[in-house]
Design an enzyme around this catalytic site. Structure first.
Site, mmCIF file in Angstrom:
data_model
loop_
_atom_site.group_PDB
_atom_site.id
_atom_site.type_symbol
_atom_site.label_atom_id
_atom_site.label_comp_id
_atom_site.label_asym_id
_atom_site.label_seq_id
_atom_site.Cartn_x
_atom_site.Cartn_y
_atom_site.Cartn_z
ATOM 1 N N HIS A 22 -3.134 6.829 1.868
ATOM 2 C CA HIS A 22 -3.382 8.266 2.038
ATOM 3 C C HIS A 22 -4.892 8.527 2.095
ATOM 4 O O HIS A 22 -5.386 9.196 3.009
ATOM 5 C CB HIS A 22 -2.747 9.028 0.869
ATOM 6 N N GLU A 23 -5.618 7.992 1.108
ATOM 7 C CA GLU A 23 -7.062 8.221 1.074
ATOM 8 C C GLU A 23 -7.775 7.511 2.228
ATOM 9 O O GLU A 23 -8.705 8.056 2.825
ATOM 10 C CB GLU A 23 -7.633 7.757 -0.264
ATOM 11 N N HIS A 26 -7.729 9.566 5.389
ATOM 12 C CA HIS A 26 -8.759 10.611 5.450
ATOM 13 C C HIS A 26 -10.079 10.032 5.958
ATOM 14 O O HIS A 26 -10.746 10.610 6.824
ATOM 15 C CB HIS A 26 -8.986 11.217 4.061
#
Length: 235
Positions: A22-23, A26
């Site tokens: 998820h990170e 980004h």
């Protein structure tokens, strides 16, 4: 303790992969849109240790894991967060649109990972007869928890509260006159979330947002993932 070990290991692995990717999503989205901040900070990485937040990645998930294993003997819900990947909006070629796309990249990654886990059920089923039953059971449990962890993380982050991804998406879509005061909520965002999710249910009888979301939102999303991956609802 030994009978908990497989459940503990697959739960931790599923959660760590969901949070880390998820990170990373980004950071890679920001880089593609012109901002190298995450790369220069060493955060453009698939190494989970680079994204660890002491409370959100270690303490809170650990308490949830041990609490469920002690009381239920299995894991039914996971929640946590990682250290946010740094993004400099001024470096983005189109800061407002870029903020929306960078914020959306995290949940999009989680939904893609949930679907991938659903698709991987088929090869596990195919090779299952050649594996010990315990190994096949662990494989299915890991895939089920991967779907769950990614759906919970992705859907939770779409809540329209800064600094969650949904809040940043809303900020990028609002007119400038409304976006600035809305973005200022970010300093209180985590407190609002923690109060609404964890503290208010202890005060208000019958108020259970987590239980409601698991039953009515996550459960339906889980069935949708199973359906889209060719497994059928409730598989």
């Amino acid at each position: 303790m030994t009978e908990w070990l497989p459940e503990l290991l697959v739960s931790v692995l599923a959660s760590v992969l969901a949070i880390t990717l998820h990170e990373a999503a980004h950071g890679y989205a920001a880089l593609a849109l012109g901002d190298p901040t995450a790369r220069l900070a060493g955060r453009l990485s698939l190494n989970p240790l680079r994204h660890v937040d002491p409370v959100g990645t270690v303490l809170l998930p650990g308490v949830l894991l041990l609490g469920q294993l002690l009381t239920l003997g299995r894991v039914e819900f996971m929640f946590g967060w990682a250290k946010p990947v740094p993004v400099n909006l001024l470096n983005l070629r189109n800061p407002r649109l870029g903020m929306v796309l960078v914020a959306a990249a995290g949940p999009a990654m989680n939904f893609a990972l949930a679907l991938l886990a659903g698709l991987l059920v088929h090869p596990v089923e195919a090779i299952g007869p050649s594996l010990p039953p315990e190994v096949m059971q662990i494989g299915f449990r890991f895939l089920g928890l991967s779907i769950l962890a990614n759906l919970v993380l992705g859907l939770f982050n779409l809540l329209p509260i800064p600094p969650l991804d949904g809040g940043r998406i809303v900020t990028g879509l609002l007119p400038r006159a409304l976006a600035l005061p809305y973005a200022r909520l970010e300093r209180f965002g985590i407190l609002i979330v923690l109060f609404g999710v964890f503290l208010l249910p202890r005060i208000a009888e019958g108020y259970d947002p987590v239980g409601w979301a698991l039953r009515h939102v996550v459960a339906r999303a889980f069935d949708l993932v199973l359906l889209l991956s060719g497994n059928g609802p409730g598989a």
